[in-house]
Design a protein around this motif. Structure first.
Motif, PDB file in Angstrom:
ATOM      1  N   ARG A   1      -6.619 -10.964  -4.351  1.00  0.00           N
ATOM      2  CA  ARG A   1      -6.589 -12.184  -4.895  1.00  0.00           C
ATOM      3  C   ARG A   1      -5.310 -11.965  -5.913  1.00  0.00           C
ATOM      4  N   TRP A   2      -4.872 -12.988  -6.527  1.00  0.00           N
ATOM      5  CA  TRP A   2      -3.851 -13.399  -7.452  1.00  0.00           C
ATOM      6  C   TRP A   2      -4.333 -12.566  -8.747  1.00  0.00           C
ATOM      7  N   GLN A   3      -3.664 -11.516  -9.272  1.00  0.00           N
ATOM      8  CA  GLN A   3      -4.115 -10.962 -10.356  1.00  0.00           C
ATOM      9  C   GLN A   3      -3.173 -10.988 -11.695  1.00  0.00           C
ATOM     10  N   ASN A   4      -2.106 -11.155 -11.348  1.00  0.00           N
ATOM     11  CA  ASN A   4      -0.999 -11.336 -12.525  1.00  0.00           C
ATOM     12  C   ASN A   4       0.337 -11.783 -11.972  1.00  0.00           C
ATOM     13  N   GLN A   5       1.407 -11.557 -12.878  1.00  0.00           N
ATOM     14  CA  GLN A   5       2.596 -12.167 -12.395  1.00  0.00           C
ATOM     15  C   GLN A   5       3.145 -11.083 -11.525  1.00  0.00           C
ATOM     16  N   GLY A   6       4.045 -11.311 -10.864  1.00  0.00           N
ATOM     17  CA  GLY A   6       4.691 -10.643  -9.842  1.00  0.00           C
ATOM     18  C   GLY A   6       5.738 -11.050  -8.923  1.00  0.00           C
ATOM     19  N   SER A   7       6.356 -10.330  -8.018  1.00  0.00           N
ATOM     20  CA  SER A   7       7.324 -10.825  -6.998  1.00  0.00           C
ATOM     21  C   SER A   7       7.217  -9.906  -5.911  1.00  0.00           C
ATOM     22  N   SER A   8       8.110  -9.920  -4.853  1.00  0.00           N
ATOM     23  CA  SER A   8       8.007  -9.081  -3.635  1.00  0.00           C
ATOM     24  C   SER A   8       8.913  -8.179  -3.744  1.00  0.00           C
ATOM     25  N   TYR A   9       8.712  -7.053  -3.835  1.00  0.00           N
ATOM     26  CA  TYR A   9       9.477  -5.935  -4.069  1.00  0.00           C
ATOM     27  C   TYR A   9       9.661  -4.644  -3.130  1.00  0.00           C
ATOM     28  N   LEU A  10       8.882  -5.093  -1.827  1.00  0.00           N
ATOM     29  CA  LEU A  10       8.730  -4.210  -0.965  1.00  0.00           C
ATOM     30  C   LEU A  10       9.594  -4.208   0.397  1.00  0.00           C
ATOM     31  N   PRO A  11      10.049  -3.070   0.847  1.00  0.00           N
ATOM     32  CA  PRO A  11      10.864  -3.369   1.761  1.00  0.00           C
ATOM     33  C   PRO A  11      10.317  -3.495   3.188  1.00  0.00           C
ATOM     34  N   SER A  12      10.892  -3.737   4.342  1.00  0.00           N
ATOM     35  CA  SER A  12      10.470  -3.693   5.800  1.00  0.00           C
ATOM     36  C   SER A  12      10.229  -2.551   6.175  1.00  0.00           C
ATOM     37  N   ASP A  13       9.361  -2.147   6.779  1.00  0.00           N
ATOM     38  CA  ASP A  13       9.027  -0.894   7.236  1.00  0.00           C
ATOM     39  C   ASP A  13      10.138  -0.301   8.441  1.00  0.00           C
TER      40      ASP A  13
ATOM     41  N   GLU B   1      10.345   2.825  16.957  1.00  0.00           N
ATOM     42  CA  GLU B   1       8.978   3.154  16.619  1.00  0.00           C
ATOM     43  C   GLU B   1       8.226   2.244  15.960  1.00  0.00           C
ATOM     44  N   ALA B   2       8.888   1.819  14.708  1.00  0.00           N
ATOM     45  CA  ALA B   2       8.435   0.831  13.753  1.00  0.00           C
ATOM     46  C   ALA B   2       8.296  -0.602  14.511  1.00  0.00           C
ATOM     47  N   VAL B   3       8.995  -0.774  15.490  1.00  0.00           N
ATOM     48  CA  VAL B   3       8.947  -1.862  16.200  1.00  0.00           C
ATOM     49  C   VAL B   3       7.767  -1.653  17.058  1.00  0.00           C
ATOM     50  N   GLU B   4       7.602  -0.841  17.833  1.00  0.00           N
ATOM     51  CA  GLU B   4       6.398  -0.587  18.676  1.00  0.00           C
ATOM     52  C   GLU B   4       5.183  -0.425  18.066  1.00  0.00           C
ATOM     53  N   ASN B   5       5.290   0.141  16.544  1.00  0.00           N
ATOM     54  CA  ASN B   5       3.878   0.010  16.117  1.00  0.00           C
ATOM     55  C   ASN B   5       3.483  -1.315  15.497  1.00  0.00           C
ATOM     56  N   GLN B   6       4.203  -2.396  15.895  1.00  0.00           N
ATOM     57  CA  GLN B   6       4.068  -3.757  15.576  1.00  0.00           C
ATOM     58  C   GLN B   6       3.852  -3.863  14.079  1.00  0.00           C
ATOM     59  N   LYS B   7       4.515  -3.339  13.171  1.00  0.00           N
ATOM     60  CA  LYS B   7       4.463  -3.187  11.739  1.00  0.00           C
ATOM     61  C   LYS B   7       6.026  -3.196  11.304  1.00  0.00           C
TER      62      LYS B   7
ATOM     63  N   GLY C   1       6.265  -4.853   5.106  1.00  0.00           N
ATOM     64  CA  GLY C   1       6.370  -3.752   4.293  1.00  0.00           C
ATOM     65  C   GLY C   1       5.059  -2.729   4.246  1.00  0.00           C
ATOM     66  N   ASP C   2       5.239  -1.793   3.683  1.00  0.00           N
ATOM     67  CA  ASP C   2       3.934  -0.813   3.477  1.00  0.00           C
ATOM     68  C   ASP C   2       3.252  -0.416   4.719  1.00  0.00           C
ATOM     69  N   GLY C   3       4.005  -0.381   5.744  1.00  0.00           N
ATOM     70  CA  GLY C   3       3.639   0.336   7.003  1.00  0.00           C
ATOM     71  C   GLY C   3       3.640   1.890   7.008  1.00  0.00           C
ATOM     72  N   PRO C   4       3.555   2.459   8.253  1.00  0.00           N
ATOM     73  CA  PRO C   4       3.565   3.989   8.301  1.00  0.00           C
ATOM     74  C   PRO C   4       4.844   4.699   7.844  1.00  0.00           C
ATOM     75  N   PHE C   5       5.934   4.028   8.043  1.00  0.00           N
ATOM     76  CA  PHE C   5       7.207   4.833   7.661  1.00  0.00           C
ATOM     77  C   PHE C   5       7.291   4.647   5.973  1.00  0.00           C
ATOM     78  N   THR C   6       6.818   3.654   5.347  1.00  0.00           N
ATOM     79  CA  THR C   6       6.887   3.402   3.896  1.00  0.00           C
ATOM     80  C   THR C   6       6.145   4.394   3.237  1.00  0.00           C
ATOM     81  N   LYS C   7       4.946   4.743   3.879  1.00  0.00           N
ATOM     82  CA  LYS C   7       3.971   5.711   3.677  1.00  0.00           C
ATOM     83  C   LYS C   7       4.455   6.832   3.620  1.00  0.00           C
ATOM     84  N   LYS C   8       5.184   7.371   4.595  1.00  0.00           N
ATOM     85  CA  LYS C   8       5.714   8.736   5.103  1.00  0.00           C
ATOM     86  C   LYS C   8       7.044   8.792   3.840  1.00  0.00           C
ATOM     87  N   CYS C   9       7.537   7.864   3.757  1.00  0.00           N
ATOM     88  CA  CYS C   9       8.873   8.121   2.956  1.00  0.00           C
ATOM     89  C   CYS C   9       8.078   8.330   1.295  1.00  0.00           C
TER      90      CYS C   9
END
Ligand SMILES: *Cc1c(COP(=O)(O)O)cnc(C)c1O
Length: 377
Positions: free
Chosen positions: A224-236, A19-25, A28-36
């Protein structure tokens, strides 16, 4: 052959990943991330849950939010996984280890206060085996000394202390969804945020230092770039796998508890002879069947038992090498007080196989072989 762990799988994961693949999402932060995230927020009653790529990353986020600077100190047990220390050490902090309680293997809350200096910023208790630390005392110490609490609740999902879910006491709580944990997404984790005031900064650190989360909610017209950061979000896709597990979280926990209780019943007679020790669960702690361990007389006996079980197709495992004895622990940390139990107890501990689909027959067989070892020794 009975492995130590088999990653949890319920059957619905493929459907949701499709379903995630079919969502074309699939980012990160797609529908399943939101549900979780919503599921975890509802289950724990916390202000905000942010899904992350690991518990290690959730703890790194907590260290950023706690504004850890070089020279700051963090108090934690030495008997834990490296990430509890490393997430803070990466920001320049010193790890200050204190001894554990021999009964729960958790940080000894009575030793924390003596380890506090003017550089202490955070207390990081670890809920070993999903059994809660003494959070009443720890939160009281933190309050009196104005310290933050970051809970390593990597093993703590679906467990509670005095009725309150683990991971929700401190400013931040960190879950792991690694394949060895009760609920999994392969690699993954979550940061629980108790106080709403940290949410905005947390979202920015997690999204490469940008306000992209606000942009997706339509709150700003470009990010926009607001602060330091990194990439901490998982794939949907990973979140889709996890969502199938969250839906069955009660059932998975129940199944593990049944096996845990079975080990307990079968091994109690042996424990009563004084030859082994079983885990201790305080009456006000509801654990989640994350781990069943026994303690042998000493390291030598544990090594022999481990070999005995392996010859019979059973794969138990020991656990942490105390961090203060490891090269990085010596470099980035110090042990405050006496190592009365950390090393000694860690050398005696052996974890028996325990996973979602472990059967009652397999559990009986394992317990029988443990008893057989002691009968001939
Ligand atoms: C598993 C575990 C971690 C690390 O979790 P990851 O998701 O693999 O980063 C940290 N602390 C404890 C106590 C753990 O058991």
């Amino acid at each position: 052959m009975i492995n130590f762990n088999v990653p949890p799988f319920t059957g619905k994961e493929f459907e949701y990943m499709k379903e995630a693949v079919e969502n074309q999402k699939i980012c990160g932060d797609g529908p399943f991330t939101k549900k979780c995230s919503e599921w975890i927020e509802a289950q724990t009653g916390t202000a905000k849950c942010l899904l992350t790529t690991s518990c290690t990353h959730a703890t790194e986020l907590a260290a950023l939010l706690a504004d850890i600077k070089p020279g700051d100190e963090v108090i934690l047990p030495s008997y834990t996984f490296v990430s509890t220390a490393d997430a803070f050490v990466l920001r320049g902090a010193k790890a200050v280890f204190v001894d554990i309680r021999p009964d729960t293997m958790n940080i000894d809350e009575k030793l924390i206060e003596d380890a506090i200096t003017e550089r202490t910023k955070v207390i990081a208790p670890v809920h070993y085996a999903g059994v809660g630390c003494e959070m009443d005392s720890i939160m009281d110490i933190a309050k009196r000394h104005r310290l933050m609490v970051v809970e390593d609740a990597a093993q703590g999902i679906m467990a509670s202390y005095k009725g309150k879910p683990l991971g929700t006491f401190g400013e931040f709580g960190c879950f792991s969804f690694h394949e060895t944990k009760n609920l999994s997404m392969g690699e993954g984790g979550a940061l629980l945020i108790r106080d709403e005031k940290y949410i905005e900064d947390a979202e920015i650190y997690r999204e490469k230092g940008t306000d992209r989360s606000k942009y997706f909610r339509g709150q700003v017209d470009k990010y926009r770039w607001q602060n330091q950061g990194s990439s901490y979000l998982p794939s949907d896709m990973n979140a889709a796998y996890l969502y199938a597990q969250l839906e069955l979280a009660e059932e998975i926990t129940q199944a593990r508890m049944e096996r845990w209780n079975q080990y307990w019943e079968l091994l109690t007679p042996l424990a009563e002879t004084g030859r082994i020790e079983l885990p201790y669960i305080p009456a006000y702690c509801a654990h989640n069947g994350h781990m069943f361990y026994i303690k042998t007389k000493d390291l030598e006996e544990r090594t022999r038992l481990d070999g005995f079980l392996k010859e019979r197709g059973i794969y138990p495992t020991s656990h942490y090498v105390p961090l203060h004895s490891a090269p990085a622990g010596i470099k980035f940390g110090r042990f405050h007080g006496e190592d009365k139990y950390t090393t000694k107890e860690s050398e005696r501990l052996l974890r028996l196989p325990l996973f979602y689909k472990l059967t009652a027959d397999e559990t009986t067989y394992i317990a029988k072989q443990v008893k057989a070892f002691y009968e001939i020794n």
